[in-house]
Design a protein around this motif. Structure first.
Motif, PDB file in Angstrom:
ATOM      1  N   LEU A 137      48.711  43.620  35.601  1.00  0.00           N
ATOM      2  CA  LEU A 137      50.154  43.433  35.664  1.00  0.00           C
ATOM      3  C   LEU A 137      50.496  41.969  35.419  1.00  0.00           C
ATOM      4  N   ARG A 138      51.280  41.717  34.378  1.00  0.00           N
ATOM      5  CA  ARG A 138      51.697  40.350  34.079  1.00  0.00           C
ATOM      6  C   ARG A 138      52.760  39.883  35.072  1.00  0.00           C
ATOM      7  N   LEU A 139      52.705  38.588  35.387  1.00  0.00           N
ATOM      8  CA  LEU A 139      53.625  37.987  36.346  1.00  0.00           C
ATOM      9  C   LEU A 139      54.337  36.795  35.724  1.00  0.00           C
ATOM     10  N   LYS A 140      55.612  36.658  36.010  1.00  0.00           N
ATOM     11  CA  LYS A 140      56.396  35.508  35.561  1.00  0.00           C
ATOM     12  C   LYS A 140      56.797  34.693  36.782  1.00  0.00           C
ATOM     13  N   ALA A 172      47.760  33.066  32.543  1.00  0.00           N
ATOM     14  CA  ALA A 172      47.269  34.446  32.614  1.00  0.00           C
ATOM     15  C   ALA A 172      46.996  34.863  34.052  1.00  0.00           C
ATOM     16  N   ILE A 173      47.893  34.464  34.949  1.00  0.00           N
ATOM     17  CA  ILE A 173      47.815  34.911  36.339  1.00  0.00           C
ATOM     18  C   ILE A 173      48.412  36.308  36.403  1.00  0.00           C
ATOM     19  N   VAL A 174      47.558  37.291  36.649  1.00  0.00           N
ATOM     20  CA  VAL A 174      47.987  38.694  36.655  1.00  0.00           C
ATOM     21  C   VAL A 174      47.412  39.385  37.884  1.00  0.00           C
ATOM     22  N   LYS A 205      28.968  41.835  53.252  1.00  0.00           N
ATOM     23  CA  LYS A 205      27.832  41.115  52.683  1.00  0.00           C
ATOM     24  C   LYS A 205      28.032  39.601  52.670  1.00  0.00           C
ATOM     25  N   VAL A 206      29.237  39.165  52.354  1.00  0.00           N
ATOM     26  CA  VAL A 206      29.479  37.742  52.096  1.00  0.00           C
ATOM     27  C   VAL A 206      30.277  37.061  53.210  1.00  0.00           C
ATOM     28  N   GLY A 207      31.031  37.839  53.966  1.00  0.00           N
ATOM     29  CA  GLY A 207      31.858  37.257  55.015  1.00  0.00           C
ATOM     30  C   GLY A 207      33.259  36.911  54.546  1.00  0.00           C
ATOM     31  N   ARG A 208      33.580  37.236  53.327  1.00  0.00           N
ATOM     32  CA  ARG A 208      34.911  37.010  52.756  1.00  0.00           C
ATOM     33  C   ARG A 208      35.013  37.855  51.492  1.00  0.00           C
ATOM     34  N   LEU A 209      36.210  37.910  50.928  1.00  0.00           N
ATOM     35  CA  LEU A 209      36.365  38.550  49.625  1.00  0.00           C
ATOM     36  C   LEU A 209      35.816  37.651  48.531  1.00  0.00           C
ATOM     37  N   GLY A 210      35.522  38.260  47.385  1.00  0.00           N
ATOM     38  CA  GLY A 210      35.258  37.447  46.211  1.00  0.00           C
ATOM     39  C   GLY A 210      36.551  36.765  45.772  1.00  0.00           C
ATOM     40  N   ARG A 211      36.413  35.810  44.872  1.00  0.00           N
ATOM     41  CA  ARG A 211      37.583  35.021  44.465  1.00  0.00           C
ATOM     42  C   ARG A 211      37.792  35.121  42.958  1.00  0.00           C
ATOM     43  N   SER A 212      39.030  35.006  42.563  1.00  0.00           N
ATOM     44  CA  SER A 212      39.423  35.142  41.165  1.00  0.00           C
ATOM     45  C   SER A 212      39.600  33.760  40.537  1.00  0.00           C
ATOM     46  N   HIS A 213      40.182  33.745  39.345  1.00  0.00           N
ATOM     47  CA  HIS A 213      40.553  32.482  38.692  1.00  0.00           C
ATOM     48  C   HIS A 213      42.004  32.122  39.005  1.00  0.00           C
ATOM     49  N   GLY A 214      42.507  32.672  40.088  1.00  0.00           N
ATOM     50  CA  GLY A 214      43.886  32.417  40.499  1.00  0.00           C
ATOM     51  C   GLY A 214      44.713  33.675  40.590  1.00  0.00           C
TER      52      GLY A 214
END
Length: 242
Positions: free
Chosen positions: A150-153, A167-169, A183-192
């Motif tokens: 989903l694109r965001l403005k 490209a923050i979507v 497994k990790v103790g947190r969520l994985g992380r995105s590029h924003g």
């Protein structure tokens, strides 16, 4: 005697203020409370959101209601992300305002550059890999590198208005799950990007696509004090459909 008492009260106030300023999160929480004193008028939308999401911070919901009332009070759907919560807690809510219904309460990731379990840094800069705060309008959905997205403005100049360029979507990701947390103790992380569980990505995105709104919160003092969507001029709506 009265003069001495006044001096003592002033001293206690200043000490408390300095303590708050020493911690951005505490200062931000203080500002949320300052925005939403129970004695002052609370807009009906803020009351509606709080009723639908009793476990969410009512101060954050109040700010989301202010922003939406400023941008587009006739909107059908609103999503709220509270980035002051850790990634291990559900911190995304999706509201159907017409049907008075909470549609989703979900885990959501933040960017690699924003922090580990707790997001503490936010940016509008390309390649920062940080999440952005503020009010967004949703655009179209599409199939891309991260699957259904989903694109965001971003609607706030200097705060999130480069979201489309960056490209923050919103999209699904396998690193957003209870198993990953175990497994990790947190969520994985995105590029924003605000990534959600793969199992809910399609229905969640479909609920928000095409001119709905996303409000992302963090107790950033500068944003809280300067956002025009939190201080709508004259209380008038700023229909954000440009």
């Amino acid at each position: 005697m009265l003069h001495c008492k006044l001096r003592r009260l002033v001293g206690l106030f200043l000490t408390g203020a300095l303590t708050l300023l020493a911690s951005p999160l505490q200062a931000g929480d203080f500002m949320v409370r300052a925005f939403t004193p129970q004695q002052l008028d609370q807009p009906p939308l803020a009351q509606q959101l709080a009723r639908m999401a009793p476990h969410a911070n009512p101060g954050v919901l109040h700010l989301a209601a202010r922003a939406l009332n400023c941008a587009d009070p006739g909107a059908d759907r609103l999503a709220v992300i509270d980035f002051s919560l850790p990634s291990t807690e559900p911190r995304l809510w999706v509201f159907d305002l017409r049907r008075d219904q909470l549609m989703f309460r979900e885990l959501v990731s933040h960017g690699q550059g924003s922090g580990d379990n707790m997001a503490t840094a936010f940016s509008n800069i390309p390649e920062s890999h940080q999440s952005s705060i503020g009010l967004f309008r949703t655009l179209n959905s599409y199939e891309g590198r991260n699957g259904y997205s989903l694109r965001l403005k971003g609607l706030e100049p200097g705060v999130n208005d480069l979201a489309y360029e960056r490209a923050i979507v919103m999209h699904g990701a396998d690193y957003v799950s209870e198993e990953f947390i175990e497994k990790v103790g947190r969520l994985g992380r995105s590029h924003g990007c605000p990534a959600v569980r793969e199992e809910v990505a399609v229905p969640l995105i479909n609920s928000l696509k095409d001119h709905q709104y996303l409000f992302t919160y963090y107790p950033d003092r500068e944003w809280l004090s300067q956002s025009t969507y939190l201080r709508c001029p004259g209380g008038d709506s700023r229909l954000a459909l440009q």
